[in-house]
Design a protein around this motif. Structure first.
Motif, PDB file in Angstrom:
ATOM      1  N   ALA A 335       0.811  -1.232   0.000  1.00  0.00           N
ATOM      2  CA  ALA A 335       0.000   0.000   0.000  1.00  0.00           C
ATOM      3  C   ALA A 335       0.836   1.270   0.000  1.00  0.00           C
ATOM      4  N   LEU A 336       2.170   1.150   0.032  1.00  0.00           N
ATOM      5  CA  LEU A 336       3.011   2.342   0.018  1.00  0.00           C
ATOM      6  C   LEU A 336       2.720   3.223  -1.192  1.00  0.00           C
ATOM      7  N   ILE A 337       2.637   2.591  -2.358  1.00  0.00           N
ATOM      8  CA  ILE A 337       2.304   3.303  -3.594  1.00  0.00           C
ATOM      9  C   ILE A 337       1.155   2.545  -4.242  1.00  0.00           C
ATOM     10  N   THR A 338       0.047   3.199  -4.441  1.00  0.00           N
ATOM     11  CA  THR A 338      -1.101   2.554  -5.100  1.00  0.00           C
ATOM     12  C   THR A 338      -1.391   3.270  -6.409  1.00  0.00           C
ATOM     13  N   ILE A 339      -2.029   2.560  -7.300  1.00  0.00           N
ATOM     14  CA  ILE A 339      -2.351   3.100  -8.615  1.00  0.00           C
ATOM     15  C   ILE A 339      -3.855   3.359  -8.702  1.00  0.00           C
ATOM     16  N   GLU A 340      -4.205   4.593  -8.900  1.00  0.00           N
ATOM     17  CA  GLU A 340      -5.613   4.966  -9.076  1.00  0.00           C
ATOM     18  C   GLU A 340      -5.948   4.896 -10.570  1.00  0.00           C
ATOM     19  N   GLU A 341      -6.978   4.157 -10.899  1.00  0.00           N
ATOM     20  CA  GLU A 341      -7.396   4.011 -12.297  1.00  0.00           C
ATOM     21  C   GLU A 341      -8.711   4.749 -12.521  1.00  0.00           C
ATOM     22  N   ARG A 342      -8.717   5.614 -13.559  1.00  0.00           N
ATOM     23  CA  ARG A 342      -9.927   6.348 -13.911  1.00  0.00           C
ATOM     24  C   ARG A 342     -10.135   6.279 -15.415  1.00  0.00           C
ATOM     25  N   THR A 343     -11.390   6.102 -15.815  1.00  0.00           N
ATOM     26  CA  THR A 343     -11.725   6.107 -17.230  1.00  0.00           C
ATOM     27  C   THR A 343     -11.987   7.540 -17.667  1.00  0.00           C
ATOM     28  N   GLN A 344     -11.361   7.941 -18.789  1.00  0.00           N
ATOM     29  CA  GLN A 344     -11.474   9.329 -19.238  1.00  0.00           C
ATOM     30  C   GLN A 344     -11.675   9.393 -20.750  1.00  0.00           C
ATOM     31  N   GLN A 345     -12.495  10.338 -21.172  1.00  0.00           N
ATOM     32  CA  GLN A 345     -12.723  10.571 -22.599  1.00  0.00           C
ATOM     33  C   GLN A 345     -11.622  11.497 -23.116  1.00  0.00           C
ATOM     34  N   VAL A 346     -10.928  11.039 -24.156  1.00  0.00           N
ATOM     35  CA  VAL A 346      -9.859  11.864 -24.729  1.00  0.00           C
ATOM     36  C   VAL A 346     -10.147  12.130 -26.193  1.00  0.00           C
ATOM     37  N   GLY A 347      -9.576  13.199 -26.712  1.00  0.00           N
ATOM     38  CA  GLY A 347      -9.850  13.580 -28.095  1.00  0.00           C
ATOM     39  C   GLY A 347     -11.206  14.230 -28.189  1.00  0.00           C
ATOM     40  N   GLY A 348     -11.711  14.368 -29.391  1.00  0.00           N
ATOM     41  CA  GLY A 348     -13.026  14.957 -29.561  1.00  0.00           C
ATOM     42  C   GLY A 348     -13.166  15.618 -30.902  1.00  0.00           C
ATOM     43  N   GLY A 349     -14.378  15.966 -31.238  1.00  0.00           N
ATOM     44  CA  GLY A 349     -14.636  16.621 -32.514  1.00  0.00           C
ATOM     45  C   GLY A 349     -14.536  15.653 -33.675  1.00  0.00           C
TER      46      GLY A 349
END
Length: 419
Positions: A335-349
């Motif tokens: 638990a010293l270093i944990t990885i947070e994962e998030r889904t994100q919309q990239v780009g556009g148009g």
């Protein structure tokens, strides 16, 4: 002449010149049938177990709906719809009569007819043919079971009688239980009602306390009923974001839960030690857990170290600092270093494109990607230092794991012999 079910009942004498419509509800003993059925007659089955035969139609009354049965040209009977079970057409009744004649004295045929009656919702008739089945075939297992019998020591006995002989009683759902279980359930129901009354009482006390009523605070401190735990615990958890102005009252709730120490109370204290934003109240809860409910606290906090949410990891490490355990060293290291994962919309148009033939078009350029963000947790590092005060490898997981692995490995003995 084949046996017939007892469904034909005699009509009481009614003077036709005095009465053309008989209104109301036919009671359980006042069933009516006709000496002669009109052509194309239907049969109304009653919830009381009897039946009426005649021309049947449903009527929406001013107050309650009812079923009107014209039993002959000069007499009709009105039955409250709630007291009627179903309308059986002449075609189904003719089929039933044909099957009765065909069954004769054959027990298996009567059981088959009982099954047919169940499928057609002729429940009274079904009961009759089940009885005829065991009259003709006393050991027919399916008919006996359908009538509520069980076989014990080679004899058939009604299951209800057998269960009662065992000292069992029926609960409100119709299941057989020990009287002690039924008594416990009743007590539990009563306790639940009492606990709900406490919710109302606690809210009333809180309202008085907010208005400066000193007696209400004294009344809160005087509570001794364990059934009040649920109401007090709810107030303590729900009020976490009300600010330090509520601290005296919230501290009183916390200490009252410590006194009561029910399962609900301990659960609320454990939650307070993890999630409470007020440092004073949170640390008070953790100190009590140190002395009284260490196993409950650690079992709740340890899984949070694996959370994808960095705030939850921080809260868990902060709480676990009150319960340092060298046996959990490798869980701390992970638990010293944990990885947070998030889904994100990239780009556009949209973007234009052209092929080799000169054709063109537009395509969407956005897509969803998973963003991974590493988080270093100073609270976890502090937890590791508390169980290994003589070393500090920072956030180097490999170095920490090697250190604790070496501590757990027995020293190697020199297996070489002197020549």
């Amino acid at each position: 002449m084949p046996d017939l079910p007892p469904v034909t009942l005699k009509r009481p004498f009614i003077s036709r010149w005095k009465t053309r419509i008989l209104a109301g509800v036919v009671c359980a003993t006042g069933l009516v049938s006709l000496p002669m059925e009109p052509a194309n007659a239907d049969t109304l089955l009653l919830s009381t177990g009897g039946q009426l035969t005649g021309k049947v139609r449903e009527v929406e009354g001013k107050k309650t709906p009812y079923v009107l049965v014209q039993v002959d040209p000069e007499l009709s009977v009105a039955i409250a719809k709630a007291n009627s079970r179903m309308i059986v057409g002449e075609e189904k009744l003719s089929e039933y009569r044909r099957r009765v004649v065909a069954a004769g004295q054959d027990g298996r045929a009567h059981y088959a007819l009982a099954t047919w009656c169940k499928q057609n919702n002729l429940l009274q008739q079904r009961q009759y043919h089940l009885m005829r089945t065991i009259d003709l075939l006393p050991d027919h297992p399916n008919a006996r079971a359908a009538l509520g019998y069980t076989q014990r020591d080679g004899k058939w006995i009604l299951t209800e009688v057998w269960r009662r002989n065992q000292g069992l009683v029926k609960d409100r759902r119709g299941k057989w239980v020990l009287p002690e279980v039924l008594a416990w359930r009743k007590a539990a129901d009563q306790n639940d009602k009492t606990a709900k009354r406490w919710i109302k009482t606690i809210k009333q006390l809180l309202s008085k306390i907010k208005n400066g009523d000193a007696e209400a605070m004294a009344e809160l401190n005087a509570i001794e009923d364990p059934l009040a735990s649920q109401a007090i615990a709810k107030e303590l958890i729900d009020s976490q974001k009300r600010g330090s102005s509520m601290r005296p009252v919230r501290m009183a709730w916390l200490r009252k839960l410590m006194e009561l120490r029910t399962g609900v109370a301990v659960e609320a204290i454990v939650k307070t030690g993890l999630l409470e934003p007020d440092d004073v109240i949170r640390e008070e809860a953790l100190r009590w857990l140190q002395s009284n409910e260490t196993s409950s606290a650690v079992a709740t906090y340890m899984p949070w170290l694996k959370s994808n949410n960095p705030q939850q990891v921080k809260a868990a490490a902060r709480a676990l600092s009150f319960f340092p355990n060298s046996e959990a060293a490798f869980a701390y290291i992970d638990a010293l270093i944990t990885i947070e994962e998030r889904t994100q919309q990239v780009g556009g148009g949209s973007r234009a494109g052209f092929d080799n033939q000169g054709g063109g078009g537009f395509s969407q350029g956005s897509k969803q990607v998973v963003i991974k963000t590493p988080h270093r947790h100073a609270e976890v590092l502090h937890l590791l230092r508390s169980i290994a005060p003589d070393v500090d490898f920072g956030y180097d997981k490999s170095a920490w794991k090697k250190y604790f692995a070496d501590l757990r490995s027995p020293p190697r003995s020199d297996l070489r012999r002197d020549s």
